[in-house]
Design a protein around this motif. Structure first.
Motif, PDB file in Angstrom:
ATOM      1  N   ILE A   1       0.833  -1.207   0.000  1.00  0.00           N
ATOM      2  CA  ILE A   1       0.000   0.000   0.000  1.00  0.00           C
ATOM      3  C   ILE A   1       0.864   1.251   0.000  1.00  0.00           C
ATOM      4  O   ILE A   1       0.611   2.220  -0.744  1.00  0.00           O
ATOM      5  N   GLU A   2       1.916   1.255   0.816  1.00  0.00           N
ATOM      6  CA  GLU A   2       2.794   2.420   0.885  1.00  0.00           C
ATOM      7  C   GLU A   2       3.567   2.618  -0.417  1.00  0.00           C
ATOM      8  O   GLU A   2       3.871   3.754  -0.806  1.00  0.00           O
ATOM      9  N   THR A   3       3.878   1.525  -1.107  1.00  0.00           N
ATOM     10  CA  THR A   3       4.665   1.615  -2.337  1.00  0.00           C
ATOM     11  C   THR A   3       3.804   2.002  -3.534  1.00  0.00           C
ATOM     12  O   THR A   3       4.197   2.839  -4.354  1.00  0.00           O
ATOM     13  N   PHE A   4       2.622   1.408  -3.649  1.00  0.00           N
ATOM     14  CA  PHE A   4       1.743   1.665  -4.785  1.00  0.00           C
ATOM     15  C   PHE A   4       0.734   2.775  -4.526  1.00  0.00           C
ATOM     16  O   PHE A   4       0.250   3.406  -5.465  1.00  0.00           O
ATOM     17  N   GLY A   5       0.370   2.970  -3.261  1.00  0.00           N
ATOM     18  CA  GLY A   5      -0.694   3.900  -2.918  1.00  0.00           C
ATOM     19  C   GLY A   5      -2.042   3.203  -2.940  1.00  0.00           C
ATOM     20  O   GLY A   5      -2.251   2.262  -3.707  1.00  0.00           O
ATOM     21  N   PRO A   6      -2.990   3.647  -2.103  1.00  0.00           N
ATOM     22  CA  PRO A   6      -4.304   3.003  -2.029  1.00  0.00           C
ATOM     23  C   PRO A   6      -5.060   2.989  -3.351  1.00  0.00           C
ATOM     24  O   PRO A   6      -5.869   2.087  -3.592  1.00  0.00           O
ATOM     25  N   SER A   7      -4.803   3.952  -4.215  1.00  0.00           N
ATOM     26  CA  SER A   7      -5.543   4.026  -5.476  1.00  0.00           C
ATOM     27  C   SER A   7      -5.123   2.943  -6.465  1.00  0.00           C
ATOM     28  O   SER A   7      -5.747   2.788  -7.518  1.00  0.00           O
TER      29      SER A   7
ATOM     30  N   ARG B   1      -5.814   2.487  10.667  1.00  0.00           N
ATOM     31  CA  ARG B   1      -5.252   3.829  10.866  1.00  0.00           C
ATOM     32  C   ARG B   1      -5.299   4.674   9.590  1.00  0.00           C
ATOM     33  O   ARG B   1      -4.869   5.829   9.601  1.00  0.00           O
ATOM     34  N   TYR B   2      -5.792   4.109   8.517  1.00  0.00           N
ATOM     35  CA  TYR B   2      -5.837   4.842   7.252  1.00  0.00           C
ATOM     36  C   TYR B   2      -7.029   5.809   7.250  1.00  0.00           C
ATOM     37  O   TYR B   2      -7.979   5.668   8.016  1.00  0.00           O
ATOM     38  N   SER B   3      -6.969   6.783   6.353  1.00  0.00           N
ATOM     39  CA  SER B   3      -8.047   7.762   6.250  1.00  0.00           C
ATOM     40  C   SER B   3      -9.297   7.119   5.676  1.00  0.00           C
ATOM     41  O   SER B   3      -9.258   6.037   5.084  1.00  0.00           O
ATOM     42  N   THR B   4     -10.410   7.813   5.821  1.00  0.00           N
ATOM     43  CA  THR B   4     -11.678   7.317   5.278  1.00  0.00           C
ATOM     44  C   THR B   4     -11.581   7.109   3.769  1.00  0.00           C
ATOM     45  O   THR B   4     -12.052   6.103   3.236  1.00  0.00           O
ATOM     46  N   ASP B   5     -10.966   8.056   3.079  1.00  0.00           N
ATOM     47  CA  ASP B   5     -10.835   7.941   1.622  1.00  0.00           C
ATOM     48  C   ASP B   5      -9.945   6.766   1.229  1.00  0.00           C
ATOM     49  O   ASP B   5     -10.240   6.055   0.257  1.00  0.00           O
ATOM     50  N   ASP B   6      -8.865   6.551   1.955  1.00  0.00           N
ATOM     51  CA  ASP B   6      -7.965   5.444   1.638  1.00  0.00           C
ATOM     52  C   ASP B   6      -8.644   4.099   1.889  1.00  0.00           C
ATOM     53  O   ASP B   6      -8.498   3.158   1.094  1.00  0.00           O
ATOM     54  N   LYS B   7      -9.390   4.006   2.980  1.00  0.00           N
ATOM     55  CA  LYS B   7     -10.142   2.784   3.252  1.00  0.00           C
ATOM     56  C   LYS B   7     -11.133   2.497   2.123  1.00  0.00           C
ATOM     57  O   LYS B   7     -11.270   1.356   1.669  1.00  0.00           O
TER      58      LYS B   7
END
Length: 341
Positions: free
Chosen positions: A281-287, A317-323
């Motif tokens: 997730i940190e490498t690619f990003g949630p999107s 611990r992720y933001s609402t948008d990331d979830k």
């Protein structure tokens, strides 16, 4: 089916959990339906798992050599699987079985070793699926370790570099189709080469690139993770690649929760899997990341409710948008699912 963990309902029933944050929308980005080798996992079985309390809005069916036609031209027999998945989707769309749009996206199988001839077959799958056919998976996972790959009928090595395969792969982009990549961590560099060669084709890495944990890799977890990590960072350089987060309950990952008297809790799974999923997730990003159940394969290691609870704990611990992206949005966008949530 010896490469899979036996599903034991009585074992799974020893531990149950209520769904965490049950209102969060989910798109199950990867599951199967089949009746193969005496192992039945059909629509009623998936529906039973969906009743675990999580808010699954839609699902993506992924090829598993299920319901191929028993006769006719060999290159067209996989149409039976697409027709079968589309039939399940039509049943779910009736609303008689709940609100989940099951098999709303279909990732089928077409033999890319047909070369440029694969294009005509792909068009038949598109026509058979009523708008639900989104791409193909052509399994290319290959290893000379007999415990990892017990069958001699598996894919040959370096298939992602084969000129005939590449001719077949070139048929995907003009039709707007994606490619699900099932490979091992030892093949991540080859997938990077493929993404570089075809920057306009959407590629979805299955099961986070499957860091191996059995056979010669059973006592090399740190070494495997280091090699896998380098490959993941390389793949992230290519914007046409996204990743499915899941698959670590399979035997091949080597976590061995299935060998315990009690099935794992979501807390235990989250602790074991968090380093892998967080790194992706940190490498690619949630999107560019999406969660998958990989059921019924992962059902040998945990229940549906526990699996999604583990995922939710990992991203708590992720933001609402990331979830929202990780649980549903990325999958819906990647597979062009028209959902209202």
């Amino acid at each position: 089916m010896s490469e899979y963990i036996l599903v034991r309902p009585e074992w799974l029933a020893r531990h149950s959990e209520k769904a965490i944050e049950p209102d969060l929308p989910i798109v199950d980005a990867h599951h199967h339906l089949w009746d193969i080798a005496g192992w039945e996992y059909m629509l009623p079985d998936y529906l039973a798992d969906l009743r675990s309390g999580h808010n699954v809005k839609a699902s993506v069916f992924v090829q598993c050599y299920s319901m191929f036609r028993s006769s006719g031209p060999r290159e067209l027999r996989s149409l039976g699987e697409t027709e079968f998945a589309n039939g399940a989707a039509a049943m779910a769309a009736s609303g008689l079985y709940g609100d989940t749009r099951i098999c709303d996206g279909i990732v089928g199988y077409v033999n890319l070793m047909l070369g440029s001839g694969a294009g005509a077959v792909l068009e038949k799958h598109i026509a058979a699926a009523g708008g639900r056919f989104k791409g193909i998976r052509y399994i290319t996972s290959s290893s000379d370790d007999k415990e990892v790959h017990p069958s001699e009928k598996g894919p040959p090595p370096h298939l992602l570099r084969d000129p005939t395969f590449l001719d077949g792969f070139a048929c995907l982009e003009p039709l707007g189709l994606s490619f699900d990549a099932m490979i091992y961590h030892t093949q991540l560099d080859e997938l990077a080469e493929l993404a570089h060669r075809f920057p306009g084709t959407r590629i979805v890495l299955n099961h986070i690139g499957m860091p191996l944990g059995i056979g010669r890799y059973s006592d090399q977890r740190e070494e495997v993770r280091a090699e896998w990590s380098r490959g993941i960072k390389k793949l992230a350089e290519y914007p046409n690649i996204s990743v499915k987060l899941g698959g670590l309950a399979m035997k091949i990952a080597g976590f061995d929760f299935h060998k315990s008297d009690m099935p794992p809790s979501s807390t235990e799974l989250a602790a074991a899997w968090r380093p892998y999923f967080e790194q992706v997730i940190e490498t690619f990003g949630p999107s560019r990341c999406m969660f998958e159940s990989n059921f019924p394969v992962d059902k040998g290691g945990c229940s549906y409710s526990v699996l999604w609870n583990a995922y939710k704990r990992i991203i708590e611990r992720y933001s609402t948008d990331d979830k929202a992206a990780l649980l549903a949005g990325t999958a819906a966008r990647t597979y062009n699912l028209l959902l209202d949530f």
